[in-house]
Design a protein around this motif. Structure first.
Motif, PDB file in Angstrom:
ATOM      1  N   GLU A  15      48.571 -86.319 -61.405  1.00 44.67           N
ATOM      2  CA  GLU A  15      49.318 -85.161 -60.929  1.00 44.67           C
ATOM      3  C   GLU A  15      50.315 -85.607 -59.866  1.00 44.67           C
ATOM      4  N   GLY A  16      51.483 -85.029 -59.877  1.00 45.39           N
ATOM      5  CA  GLY A  16      52.510 -85.392 -58.909  1.00 45.39           C
ATOM      6  C   GLY A  16      53.423 -86.493 -59.415  1.00 45.39           C
ATOM      7  N   ASN A  45      37.021 -82.429 -57.572  1.00 50.27           N
ATOM      8  CA  ASN A  45      38.000 -82.922 -56.606  1.00 50.27           C
ATOM      9  C   ASN A  45      37.429 -84.049 -55.758  1.00 50.27           C
ATOM     10  N   SER A  65      40.059 -84.508 -61.327  1.00 55.16           N
ATOM     11  CA  SER A  65      40.787 -83.298 -61.692  1.00 55.16           C
ATOM     12  C   SER A  65      42.307 -83.503 -61.661  1.00 55.16           C
ATOM     13  N   ARG A  66      42.757 -84.594 -61.073  1.00 53.86           N
ATOM     14  CA  ARG A  66      44.196 -84.870 -60.954  1.00 53.86           C
ATOM     15  C   ARG A  66      44.722 -85.823 -62.034  1.00 53.86           C
ATOM     16  N   LEU A  68      46.115 -86.416 -65.462  1.00 48.82           N
ATOM     17  CA  LEU A  68      46.754 -85.607 -66.491  1.00 48.82           C
ATOM     18  C   LEU A  68      46.715 -86.268 -67.859  1.00 48.82           C
TER      19      LEU A  68
END
Length: 84
Positions: A15-16, A45, A65-66, A68
């Motif tokens: 993510e990001g 998390n 959870s981050r 993708l």
């Protein structure tokens, strides 16, 4: 007889927009980490450890959870040697 990869390069898309690469010596080791660590905690998390076997003294932790996406790429030493 099919060629056998010398290792597997796992591209992690986080993510990001962050991207990380981790190498696993066998597909079975990747599958063990993926099914034993990442999948069971996919909504968490809390940090989990990502094995970095080729770099001594360095480690990486991620929040499952981050993550993708993952791309698993077989690396053949014969193909790497051609480009060096």
């Amino acid at each position: 007889m099919p060629r056998k990869p010398s290792e597997y390069l796992v591209h992690m898309i986080l993510e990001g927009g962050h991207k990380e690469e981790v190498r696993f010596p066998t597909i079975q080791e990747f599958q063990k980490w993926y099914s034993g660590e990442l999948v069971p905690k996919s909504a968490s998390n809390d940090f989990i450890s990502v094995p970095i076997k080729n770099i001594q003294g360095e480690y990486m932790v991620i929040r499952p959870s981050r993550v993708l996406g993952l791309r698993v790429e077989p690396i053949f030493s014969s193909s790497v040697e051609r480009f060096t």
